[in-house]
Each structure stands twice: as C-alpha cells, then as structure tokens.
Design a protein around this motif. Structure first.
Motif, short mmCIF file in Angstrom:
data_model
loop_
_atom_site.label_atom_id
_atom_site.label_comp_id
_atom_site.label_asym_id
_atom_site.label_seq_id
_atom_site.Cartn_x
_atom_site.Cartn_y
_atom_site.Cartn_z
N UNK A 112 13.96 56.81 -16.91
CA UNK A 112 13.27 56.61 -15.63
C UNK A 112 11.96 55.83 -15.74
N UNK A 113 11.63 55.15 -14.64
CA UNK A 113 10.31 54.53 -14.46
C UNK A 113 9.97 54.66 -12.97
N UNK A 114 8.99 53.93 -12.49
CA UNK A 114 8.58 54.19 -11.11
C UNK A 114 8.58 52.98 -10.19
N UNK A 115 9.12 51.85 -10.64
CA UNK A 115 9.34 50.71 -9.73
C UNK A 115 10.34 49.79 -10.39
N UNK A 116 10.85 48.84 -9.62
CA UNK A 116 11.92 47.99 -10.13
C UNK A 116 11.52 47.21 -11.37
N UNK A 117 10.38 46.54 -11.30
CA UNK A 117 9.94 45.72 -12.44
C UNK A 117 9.84 46.56 -13.71
N UNK A 118 9.36 47.77 -13.57
CA UNK A 118 9.22 48.64 -14.74
C UNK A 118 10.58 49.03 -15.33
N UNK A 151 11.54 40.71 -10.70
CA UNK A 151 10.28 41.42 -10.54
C UNK A 151 9.10 40.58 -10.98
N UNK A 152 7.90 41.17 -10.91
CA UNK A 152 6.66 40.40 -11.06
C UNK A 152 5.87 40.69 -12.33
N UNK A 153 6.18 41.75 -13.04
CA UNK A 153 5.45 41.98 -14.30
C UNK A 153 5.89 40.90 -15.29
N UNK A 256 20.66 45.96 -10.32
CA UNK A 256 21.13 46.36 -8.98
C UNK A 256 19.99 46.99 -8.18
N UNK A 257 18.77 46.58 -8.50
CA UNK A 257 17.60 47.14 -7.82
C UNK A 257 17.69 46.89 -6.31
N UNK A 258 18.11 45.68 -5.94
CA UNK A 258 18.22 45.37 -4.50
C UNK A 258 19.63 45.62 -3.97
N UNK A 259 20.66 45.36 -4.78
CA UNK A 259 22.03 45.39 -4.26
C UNK A 259 22.72 46.75 -4.39
N UNK A 260 22.11 47.65 -5.17
CA UNK A 260 22.71 48.97 -5.36
C UNK A 260 22.69 49.80 -4.08
#
Ligand SMILES: *Cc1c(COP(=O)(O)O)cnc(C)c1O
Length: 451
Positions: A112-118, A151-153, A256-260
């Motif tokens: 687990x993490x806490x945002x898509x980029x992570x 993502x942006x990181x 699949x952050x957006x498409x899941x």
C-alpha cells in the motif's frame, strides 16, 4: 461582497492550486464548494454543478454517499490510523483479501501507499529490486508508451510522456525507453482500431528485442491513456504485450489507477484482454473518491524474491507514513460492497450507451474529429479542420472555453486540451446525462464557432 467571492479572495491569499497557472485566476474564479450530494456540487450561493469528471476521476458513487459515510463514521469511532509496519488492522486485512479476490488471477500480495504516483514509485522500485535480488543487476530500465501518464513524482514523471508536464523537468528524470502508442486516433482511414493497435505492437516487439536484457518492466495504462487526452486502444495490444513480456523476461506493470474499478466497462481493464500483469497499480476510485489510498498488487513470485533472512538485506524497505490508513480502507471496503450489491458493471452498460447517444449528433460536427468511448469514459476531440486533421493551436485554449461554458451552465467539465470528456460517477441518471451532454454540445459549438 458575496460569500463565494470572499472565500475566493481568502483562497488566493494563501493557496497555490494544483496543475494551475495561478495568474489565470485574475479573471477565472476559483469555485468554493460548500457541499456535495450524488453527482452534484453546490457553492456558497446555492449554485449547483454536475460533476461530469468525478472530481478528477476519483468519485464512483456520488458525493456524500450515505453508505460510504456510515462506514467511515463507524470506523472513526474504533480506529482512525495505526502504523502499518509491525501492526495491522481489520479493514486492511479484509481489503487485501478482497483485492486478491477481484484482481486478475495471480495477483496475491498488496503493497500500500497513499496516492497514485506513490504506487507507481513503489512498483518501479519493486520491479527493479526483484531483478536485483534475482542476480540480474543489468536490468535498470523501463519501457513506456508514447502519450502515457503515470503521475507527477520524479519516477512516475520519467516513465510518462505528456510533454506539458514532463519537458521542464527533463534534466531531473531517469532515461526511459519510449515506444509509440497504439492509440487508435492515429489509425489509417479504413483501418480498424484492432488492426491499428496490433500493427503498432511491432514497435514494442522491437524495443523488447533490443532492450530486454536491461529492462525491468513495461508500464502501460490499459485501454485508455486518460491524462494523454483520453486516447484509447484495443485489448489485443495487451494480449500481445503479456505474451512478449513472458517471452523476454520483463515484468508487465498495469497502471489501472484511472481505469480500474469499472471505468472501462469491466472491473479492471486487463480483464478485457484476459491477462494478469505482474504488478497492478490502483488508486483514485479505490475509496470511492473519499480518501487517499493506493496499492501495488503483485504476484507471489515477486513477493518471494524479497522473502529472506534479514541479514541478506533483500527486503523491500519502502514506506509512507500514512500507508494503509484505516479510514481510507473502510471507505474502500464500502465501495466494494456497493459494487457487489448493485450489479454496477452491468447497470453501467446502460449508462454508457446513454452517454454515447446523448452526444451522437456531434459525429457530423465540422469541428469534431472523433467521439470515442470505452465503457464509462467518453471523449470528444475538437479539431480545426476535420479533412486535413489540422489541430487548433494550443494557445487558443479552446477547451477552456468549454470549461467556462460548463461552469456558467452548472456542469463541471474539465477538458484536456481540445478534448472534452465525460467520466461521471456511476450514480448519474439518464436525465443528468442529457443535461451534461447538452451543456457539453453547446460548449463545443461555442468554442469552435469562429473557426
Ligand atoms: C492520476 C493518475 C496517476 C497518479 O495518481 P495521483 O494520485 O494523482 O498521484 C497515475 N497514473 C494514472 C494512469 C493516473 O490517471
């Protein structure tokens, strides 16, 4: 002074908004939102906005959903958060069981993490580290698609390919191998999307033949490159990619952050190609749009490569403070229950048909190059000249005109460049779709009439 305006002024005194040229707000108001209910957001003067983009693609079952609210409230009274290293809690155990169950076969372990980029950063490091633990220290590179977004990181930005977000930071980014996208918008006239995506796979095969020895993984956004102007491609590409990644001994990582979670018409986009990636990254819709949470779900094979005596130093020593937050997990569990109890994937079929019907008249519009759709994502691409495919200069900001028309008429549309899209919460009604479509059609007409 109006309450909206007062809040807007206070906001500008101390806030720096994401993905925004702040100077635009000299003439473009920030909209303070007081409350949300279902697909509707309401400002401080009682004006309502239909959230056609699910607040940046996160919301699935509406704002202030009574069921998700009740589950978070119940969780709040027993445990809000606890360190996940050395400790655990019920919501995250249950969530991990559910994820192993609903994701494609073979995905068993949840990091687990806490945002898509992570989640992307975790997947990048995990894949590289897997090969290292296997003695394959030459594998340090990643293959990624043209027009992709992860993502942006810095790691996520490096494997993406949207120039607007990436170019400025190029000197800070690791080198990646970029392969032309299977994007069907670029297909030859008369060629089907499937034929095009299949043909474009030759580039991926070349890249793998040339670079597999130094490549950890291929990253893809399955079926829809969302931030890349909602460009879409055929599942056949994923089938071919799965086979090739096996053949060349390279991981396949599905973002699949957006498409899941039902966006493409199936629970996960990979299902449409009947493939399992080696790592699947999920976020956005996972909590129904309530709280930040992300996960990289992977195979036992990858997990086992890190499983060793401590002193061999093969562990994945990666962490974030808020990893596995209990409130976020309870929101995710509530979201999954809403899927189960309401046959959402099936009922969305009717809604996606309605989405298309509501804008079908634009097919003949002189400045609409294409209407494309995958499940609950529909995109309308504006173009200066349909015959020559000449695009509007980006400086004209045509999409912004659609955005402004939307705001004035109570619909939150947020075009990407020249592409207006719908990605609404699944609780939208057919009447609300009609309203959203009418405002979008008028907005597109307005934004293109002087050309
Ligand atoms: C939004 C997005 C990300 C990044 O997620 P954040 O939570 O915004 O960091 C990564 N990949 C895809 C495909 C996305 O749409």
């Amino acid at each position: 002074m109006s309450l909206n305006k007062t809040l807007f002024d206070r906001d500008l005194a101390h806030l720096w908004h994401p993905c925004t040229q702040m100077k635009d707000h000299e003439w473009l108001p920030v909209v303070p939102i007081k409350s949300g209910k279902g697909v509707w957001l309401e400002d401080f003067e009682g004006k309502r906005y239909l959230d056609a983009i699910s607040s940046w693609w996160v919301n699935l079952f509406g704002h202030s959903n009574p069921y998700i609210n009740s589950k978070i409230k119940a969780q709040l009274d027993s445990l809000e958060h606890v360190i996940l290293a050395g400790f655990t809690h019920e919501p995250i155990i249950e969530l991990s069981e559910r994820l192993a169950q609903i994701t494609p076969p073979g995905l068993e372990k949840c990091f687990y993490a806490d945002n898509g980029s992570s989640a992307i950063e975790a997947a990048l490091k995990m894949s590289y580290h897997y090969w290292r633990n296997k003695g394959q220290t030459n594998k340090t590179k990643f293959i990624t698609l043209g027009n992709s977004y992860h993502g942006e990181t810095l790691g996520a930005l490096a494997i993406g390919d949207v120039a607007l977000y990436k170019e400025t930071y190029a000197p800070l980014l690791m080198q990646t191998i970029t392969v032309p996208s299977p994007d069907c918008y670029e297909r030859e006239p008369g060629s089907s999307c499937k034929e095009h995506s299949e043909k474009m796979f030759a580039h991926m095969r070349d890249a793998l033949e040339q670079h597999a020895g130094e490549t950890c993984a291929v990253f893809v956004e399955p079926l829809v490159q969302c931030a890349g102007n909602m460009r879409m491609y055929d599942p056949v590409y994923l089938e071919l990619l799965r086979k090739a990644c096996d053949e060349f001994n390279v991981h396949l990582i599905a973002d699949e952050i957006a498409v899941g979670f039902g966006r493409t018409g199936s629970m996960f986009a990979c299902e449409q190609a009947s493939i399992s990636p080696d790592i699947m990254c999920l976020s956005k819709g996972i909590t129904g749009g309530y709280l930040p949470l992300s996960v990289a779900v992977t195979t036992d094979e990858i997990y086992q490569a890190f499983y060793d005596d401590y002193t061999n130093l093969n562990a994945f020593l990666h962490s974030h403070s808020y990893t596995g937050n209990a409130l976020a997990c309870s929101a995710a569990l509530a979201t999954f229950e809403l899927f189960d109890n309401n046959d959402i994937i099936n009922s969305n079929k009717k809604l996606s048909k309605k989405l298309y019907e509501s804008v079908a008249t634009l097919e003949d519009h002189a400045h609409v190059a294409e209407i494309r759709q995958t499940g609950m994502i529909l995109a309308i691409e504006m173009i200066k000249n349909k015959a020559t495919r000449e695009v509007y200069p980006w400086q004209e900001r045509r999409g912004l005109k659609v955005y402004q028309h939307g705001l004035a008429n109570g619909v939150l549309l947020r075009p990407l460049g020249n592409v207006t899209y719908f990605m609404p919460p699944y609780v939208i009604t057919e009447e609300e779709i009609e309203l959203m479509a009418k405002v979008a059609i008028d907005g597109i007409q307005l934004a293109t009439q002087d050309s």
